[in-house]
Enzyme design. Structure first.
Site, PDB file in Angstrom:
ATOM      1  N   LEU A   1     101.870  64.768  51.272  1.00  0.00           N
ATOM      2  CA  LEU A   1     102.483  65.071  50.195  1.00  0.00           C
ATOM      3  C   LEU A   1     102.273  63.715  49.452  1.00  0.00           C
ATOM      4  CD1 LEU A   1     105.732  67.083  50.462  1.00  0.00           C
ATOM      5  CD2 LEU A   1     103.532  68.055  49.649  1.00  0.00           C
ATOM      6  N   ASP A   2     101.757  63.866  48.299  1.00  0.00           N
ATOM      7  CA  ASP A   2     101.552  62.794  47.356  1.00  0.00           C
ATOM      8  C   ASP A   2     102.944  62.067  46.863  1.00  0.00           C
ATOM      9  OD1 ASP A   2     102.088  63.773  44.611  1.00  0.00           O
ATOM     10  OD2 ASP A   2     100.018  64.387  44.673  1.00  0.00           O
ATOM     11  N   VAL A   3     102.958  61.140  46.343  1.00  0.00           N
ATOM     12  CA  VAL A   3     104.243  60.352  45.998  1.00  0.00           C
ATOM     13  C   VAL A   3     105.012  61.210  44.943  1.00  0.00           C
ATOM     14  CG1 VAL A   3     103.258  58.759  44.480  1.00  0.00           C
ATOM     15  CG2 VAL A   3     105.236  58.063  45.660  1.00  0.00           C
TER      16      VAL A   3
END
Length: 172
Positions: A25-27
């Site tokens: 998951l991206d930040v």
């Protein structure tokens, strides 16, 4: 620590041994993350050839029109980091609810290109405000809040091995 002062997923789970995140998951995204030490299970859950579903709640600004949703459902053409075009696989996309000027979408995908949901939104003129992964295969996020974690139940572990076809390394 990765990315400056931010904790990594691994640092949030104080369990000894080697554990790796399944998928990413991206930040700016949140939701379900699975950690495991089983490489075959990781491959079976993440490689598009196996077609395991990932379900997301996606908040977009405004009200997406039916044409944009149909393009997303059929597979959208998006740009990669080098500016090359690539087509995404078909996805299930439905309007879930509205929240002020924003719309929650329910998106179910069987692939996971880097920043795919954000890139599709951009290609379709939809500003993605929030992404929450709520399901991976048979696993559901449930009531866990950001930063919380739990061990899987025996039933959940069995279900993962059964549905992915991975060979269980469990000794029981």
């Amino acid at each position: 620590r990765a990315q400056g002062d931010r904790d990594t997923v691994r640092e949030l789970v104080p369990v000894p041994g080697r554990l790796y995140p399944v998928g990413r998951l991206d930040v700016m995204s949140e939701g379900l993350m699975l950690l495991t030490n089983d490489g075959e299970l990781t491959n079976r859950l993440t490689h598009p050839r196996y077609g395991h579903e990932k379900e997301y709640r996606v908040l977009v600004h405004g009200q997406p029109n039916q044409q944009a949703l149909q393009i997303w459902r059929r597979g959208a053409v998006i740009k990669d980091e080098e500016g090359n075009s690539e087509r995404t696989a078909p996805a299930s996309v439905d309007v879930d609810s509205s929240e002020g000027d924003n719309t929650w979408l329910r998106v179910i995908m069987r692939e996971g290109k880097k920043h795919q949901i954000r890139r599709i939104g951009e290609a379709l003129g939809l500003r993605v405000v929030r992404i929450v992964r709520v399901r991976m295969g048979t696993l559901r996020l449930g009531a866990l809040k950001p930063g919380e974690w739990r061990h899987l139940t025996d039933s959940e572990v069995r279900s993962l091995y059964t549905t992915t076809g991975a060979k269980s390394r469990l000794r029981r």
